[in-house]
Scaffold this motif. Structure first.
Motif, PDB file in Angstrom:
ATOM      1  N   ILE A 213      47.161  54.502 -17.843  1.00  0.00           N
ATOM      2  CA  ILE A 213      46.578  54.903 -16.558  1.00  0.00           C
ATOM      3  C   ILE A 213      45.105  54.493 -16.524  1.00  0.00           C
ATOM      4  O   ILE A 213      44.334  54.821 -17.418  1.00  0.00           O
ATOM      5  N   ASN A 214      44.750  53.773 -15.494  1.00  0.00           N
ATOM      6  CA  ASN A 214      43.380  53.241 -15.426  1.00  0.00           C
ATOM      7  C   ASN A 214      42.437  54.224 -14.760  1.00  0.00           C
ATOM      8  O   ASN A 214      41.720  53.880 -13.839  1.00  0.00           O
ATOM      9  N   ASN A 215      42.530  55.443 -15.170  1.00  0.00           N
ATOM     10  CA  ASN A 215      41.641  56.435 -14.569  1.00  0.00           C
ATOM     11  C   ASN A 215      41.283  57.444 -15.649  1.00  0.00           C
ATOM     12  O   ASN A 215      42.145  58.161 -16.158  1.00  0.00           O
ATOM     13  N   MET A 216      39.999  57.462 -15.972  1.00  0.00           N
ATOM     14  CA  MET A 216      39.539  58.258 -17.097  1.00  0.00           C
ATOM     15  C   MET A 216      39.759  59.751 -16.873  1.00  0.00           C
ATOM     16  O   MET A 216      40.190  60.480 -17.768  1.00  0.00           O
ATOM     17  N   GLU A 217      39.487  60.182 -15.641  1.00  0.00           N
ATOM     18  CA  GLU A 217      39.604  61.612 -15.354  1.00  0.00           C
ATOM     19  C   GLU A 217      41.062  62.059 -15.539  1.00  0.00           C
ATOM     20  O   GLU A 217      41.341  63.115 -16.107  1.00  0.00           O
TER      21      GLU A 217
END
Ligand SMILES: Cc1ncc(C[n+]2csc(CCOP(=O)(O)OP(=O)(O)O)c2C)c(N)n1
Length: 1011
Positions: A213-217
């Protein structure tokens, strides 16, 4: 800054050269400042990953007091021009000297290396831990189809060497990076404990796939949910509820098996946990505010879901097993494991109201997915639930179908599109590790059946279905994920199928070893009840009482089901429209409406359609020309195709009818004729939809370019149209022939949906059609296919009553039209909504006629008092002296204009009449009869531009003969039979055209021929 990024790279390379997979050694820049505060106390030797170095650097730049003294020395050295390696040496030596530490620089470097290694190790578990998770309850298969154990997971002590670590390092303390939560409140842990906690989080009964998933949060959120120590805790109450639900699920299947041992029911045995899983998802979602859940699922466990999740009355389910009961309702019905349901109830856990609907579906696996999404979207839309906080969808899948069916991919690709998103779907895969008789290794090329979900960055939670608590935890997290991020999520229930594909099948033929193991497998209910009894959460007596209680409920329902005399399909409606029909489900009236409009309404719509109702909005010069043309037409009280459509849509919006037009490039229109969305030529992405500026309190107009999908998008629109009868939902194919990639939706839902499930649907299919020399594709929308599925009887001349027209429409399965005038197109769209019931409408729409100067209509044909004309008779000279007419040509659609032109050229206007069939199906028997009787002496010809085995001829011929009592022939003129719908050669196309035009006006063509 880049200096430090490369420094971090140097550190990585130097220290981690033994790593085989570079991805392991940290891969992205992560300017997370949260650990800056601890940086002031953390010496350099405690953390040196690239992220960490950068964090320290940012913090140091702000204020050198933000970081530990060692970092300060280090950064000062590097800033002074020292190479990274030198800086590290200098830092270490100055630090050790200043602090009087006896440690040699080489040792300090080892500490740094070890920390980097541990950070990489943590990351390796986050990425690949699921590969070694204990997911298969049978313990014989690997859920990822591979027994490979990733080299960077510490499955044996010697694998520490992979990181350059030693067994002696196991008890050393390591600082934890900010990208892990395994420490809980501790910021450092011994390596041994780090590995243990990582194993607990990632290699137990849950395998979490999320690091793509390219979303850190989002990644942090998931890490926190699965890594936090002791996070998977359940109260006694929760465990008891779980046990009770498992009892219901298990005993329901047992009951069916006892009572109807030789009936197909596609039991859930082996994945009984599905029921508590769904209930947990629903509880948690209800807690978050959801009050409507729309579900789609295949055969496996469906009856159980109906009974124990939707809570359909058990006796009504049991009635379905009685082969002697007759159906009370019209229609042909469906088998019990396809039926849908809609049910409002109180969620016992949250005490809030909730509506659950399970959509009826065909056998065609996964076909219902986009339909569910469309219906969920529509409910969200009509309720103003923009973020999906009230309405949500749940889709269940089999493992083989989820991996194999392309519509799954198409549906995923709708999930984030503004006009199609349902703000997150929870997917639950009943992964029994088999598809009918096919082993997963032969059923898919991807490691997991769920890999398709990775395309939309949906997290995937694999879970061993024999661990009910792990399953419940995963479901809880999935529901929270959806309500937090409004994105899709997948739960993969890795389970097994206790019996054959259905209850009659022998699985040992094909999976002997697997089924030997399955026979030995202790039932999940037994395992879980033993556990709860052992830990004193329930007593054996309580457990047994709960079982007897449910068994009694089943027995009582079974007894009362015997009293049923008749089956009601209407009890299984998944989308009731209570206000639209009478209490008995009948239309409130039975009339065919007039569909004309007041002149001033037409004028007003025409004016808006020719304007740009927004200030300072610059449109393209070519579009200005088009708008001027519309204005001119409006002034002259005329419409072309696009303007007629505008008027139909606009007038419905005025009456509060939502109009939705979806399909590829529909906003502009494939043929650049529509232009419903204007684009500001000066301001990027500034658009204007004039249709939404028609009236103050109008209904909203939605026009949306879809993804390049037919199956998925048509299914979606069909679902959208189910939600409300007060909407005109249209799907336009780019070219009509592309509809066949959505054939399953057409065959299984649109053509037969009402017969099977008593469900009305007013979806409109606009299918550009016409032989215009564009080649085998882009020519035919395949009218023959739709007509072949039309249910009106070709051989019985119907009783013609006063309200024949409306009754015929009510009885048909769909309406098929090919309009030859814009006015008729306008009327048929309006009629679709003004009818007191809903039927799918298939329109073969024109291409060249969009700009044909003759294909225009006057307001006179659209004003109050006018209506849709099912047939347009000859209205020229021929009609005045019918006895002089030698030939009547019946036709439909665009070919009319070619025939009329040729007739004029050949000066045959008094000898040849041309009659247009506008509504092809249901067949206008009454009007055709009147017309053939009027021209009693004339020869009758059907002319079509399509090939003989295509188009309309096979449909109209028997019906004409019925009208003619088999007394007169109806000759065929058109293209010869062919395999492809049209030639790819322009010259051949024109030759064919000339040939049939010559024949159709050759009044001797059929002389002496036998019909
Ligand atoms: C589109 C489609 N193709 C083929 C079938 C026939 N079929 C019915 S069930 C089944 C196997 C499904 O396997 P899986 O998805 O793993 O679900 P399971 O039955 O194991 O629960 C097949 C091939 C079907 N129903 N639909």
């Amino acid at each position: 800054m880049s200096h430090f990024r490369s420094l971090a790279g140097v550190l990585k390379l130097q220290n981690l050269q033994c790593f085989r997979k570079p991805a392991v050694a940290g891969r992205s820049f992560f300017p997370n400042r949260r650990c800056c505060s601890s940086g002031a106390t953390q010496p350099l030797v405690n953390g040196c990953s690239s992220n960490y170095v950068e964090e320290m650097y940012y913090a140091w730049l702000e204020n050198n007091k933000n970081v530990h003294e060692s970092w300060d020395v280090f950064f000062r050295n590097v800033s002074a021009g020292a190479s990274s390696g030198d800086a590290l040496q200098k830092t270490a030596s100055s630090l050790f000297h200043s602090q009087g530490l006896a440690q040699a620089p080489a040792q300090a470097e080892k500490v740094v290396e070890d920390h980097l290694a541990v950070h990489s190790l943590i990351r390796a578990y986050q990425i690949r831990g699921h590969h070694v998770a204990q997911l298969d309850p049978l313990g014989i298969l690997n859920a990822d189809l591979d027994s490979f154990v990733p080299a960077d997971l510490i499955t044996t002590i010697d694998k520490l060497g992979f990181y350059g670590l030693l067994e002696s390092d196991l008890d050393k303390m390591f600082q934890l990076p900010s990208t892990t939560f395994i420490g809980g409140l501790d910021t450092a842990l011994p390596l041994r404990e780090i590995i243990r906690r990582l194993e607990t989080s990632y290699c137990g009964h849950i395998g979490v796939e999320f690091m793509f998933i390219n979303n850190m949060e989002q990644c942090q959120w998931i890490r926190q949910k699965f890594e936090t120590p002791d996070i998977m805790k359940f109260t006694s109450e929760e465990k008891r509820t779980l046990l009770a639900r498992l009892i219901r699920s298990t005993r329901f299947e047992d009951f069916l098996a006892r009572k109807w041992s030789s009936e197909k029911r596609f039991g859930l045995e082996g994945c009984e946990v599905l029921i508590p899983a769904l209930k947990t998802i629903i509880d948690k979602s209800s807690e978050a505010g959801i009050d409507s859940v729309i579900m789609g699922m295949p055969h496996r466990g469906r009856l159980n879901v109906l009974a124990n999740v939707v809570r359909k009355d058990l006796n009504q389910i049991f009635c379905q097993f009685d082969p002697k009961l007759e159906a009370a309702d019209e229609g042909s019905g469906d088998v019990k494991y396809h039926l849908g349901l809609y049910h409002e109830r109180v969620n016992r856990v949250t005490d809030k109201n909730i509506t659950l609907s399970l959509m009826a579906n065909p056998s065609h696996l996964e076909a219902v997915d986009p339909v569910v999404q469309g219906k969920a979207k529509a409910e969200q839309f009509y309720r103003g639930d923009i973020d999906g906080k009230k309405v949500m969808s749940i889709l269940m899948h089999g493992d083989a179908a989820f991996a194999g069916q392309g519509v799954v991919y198409e549906t995923f690709h709708l999930s984030e599109l503004p006009s199609y998103t349902t703000n997150g779907t929870i997917h639950v895969v009943v992964n029994n590790q088999i598809g009918f008789t096919t082993d997963p290794r032969m059923a898919r090329s991807s490691p997991y059946p769920t890999d398709v979900a990775r395309v939309v960055n949906a997290p995937i939670f694999h879970v061993n279905a024999d661990d009910p608590e792990a399953v419940m935890y995963v479901c809880k997290v999935a529901a929270e994920w959806r309500s937090t991020f409004n994105k899709d999520v997948v739960i993969d229930l890795v389970s097994y199928r206790r019996f054959g594909h259905n209850e009659m099948d022998e699985p040992m033929f094909t999976q002997p070893l697997m089924y030997k193991q399955i026979r030995r497998q202790v039932h999940v209910l037994k395992k879980y009840s033993d556990k709860l009894i052992a830990e004193d959460t329930v007593t054996l007596q309580e457990f047994e009482e709960e079982i007897s209680k449910y068994d009694r409920i089943c027995e009582e329902a079974y007894t009362s089901s015997k009293d049923a005399k008749i089956l009601h399909i209407s009890h299984w409606l998944d989308s009731p429209w209570p206000d639209f029909f009478t209490a008995d489900g009948e239309p409130k009236s039975m009339s065919c409406p007039l569909t004309g409009l007041e002149e001033d309404v037409l004028q007003h719509i025409g004016n808006i359609a020719s304007s740009v109702p927004m200030q300072d909005f610059t449109i393209h010069a070519g579009l200005s020309r088009i708008l001027r043309g519309r204005s001119e037409m409006t002034r002259k009280r005329r419409v072309d195709w696009a303007l007629a459509e505008y008027m139909a849509f606009g007038s419905l919006l005025k009456d509060g009818i939502h109009v939705r037009l979806s399909g590829q490039d529909v906003e502009r229109g494939t043929f650049s004729h529509r232009h419903h969305v204007l684009h500001d030529q000066e301001v990027d992405k500034r658009t204007c939809v004039p249709m939404n500026h028609l009236w103050q309190n109008q209904a909203p107009y939605t026009v949306c370019n879809s993804s390049l999908s037919e199956y998925g998008v048509l299914g979606f629109e069909l679902g959208f149209a189910m939600a409300s009868p007060n909407a005109l939902v249209c799907w336009e194919a780019q070219f009509g022939d592309f509809h066949n990639t959505a054939q399953c939706i057409i065959d299984q839902f649109i053509s037969s949906g009402q017969a099977k499930w008593m469900r009305h649907n007013g979806i409109v299919l606009m299918l550009p059609h016409g032989m215009e020399g564009m080649g085998p594709e882009h020519s035919s929308a395949r009218p023959e296919r739709f007509l072949q599925m039309s249910n009106d009887d070709s051989d019985a001349y119907p009783e013609i009553t006063e309200d024949f027209e409306v009754h015929q429409l009510y009885d048909c399965n769909w309406i098929v039209v090919n309009c030859s005038t814009p006015a008729n197109y306008f009327h048929v769209l309006r009629r679709q909504i003004l009818l007191p019931f809903r039927k799918p409408l298939i329109i073969f729409t024109p291409k060249s006629l969009l700009r044909h100067p003759e294909a225009r209509s006057s307001f006179d044909d659209m004003i109050t008092g006018t209506r849709f004309r099912r047939m347009i008779p000859e209205e020229g000279i021929a009609a005045q002296s019918p006895d002089n007419v030698k030939r009547v040509i019946f036709c439909t659609g665009k070919v009319y204009y070619e025939l009329a032109k040729e007739r004029k050229q050949q000066d045959l206007e008094s000898e040849v009449a041309i009659v247009r069939l506008e509504q092809i199906s249901p067949f206008p028997f009454d009007l055709v009869k009147a017309e053939v009787e009027k021209y009693a002496k004339a020869e009758l010809v059907w002319c079509q531009e399509e090939h003989k085995n295509m188009g309309y001829y096979e449909y109209i011929k028997p019906r004409f003969l019925t009208v003619l009592s088999q007394d007169r022939p109806i000759w065929y003129v058109g293209r010869d039979p062919a395999a492809a719908p049209a030639t790819g050669n322009k010259n051949t196309h024109l030759t064919e055209l000339k040939r049939y035009l010559d024949t159709v006006f050759n009044l001797q063509a059929f002389e002496g021929k036998k019909f």
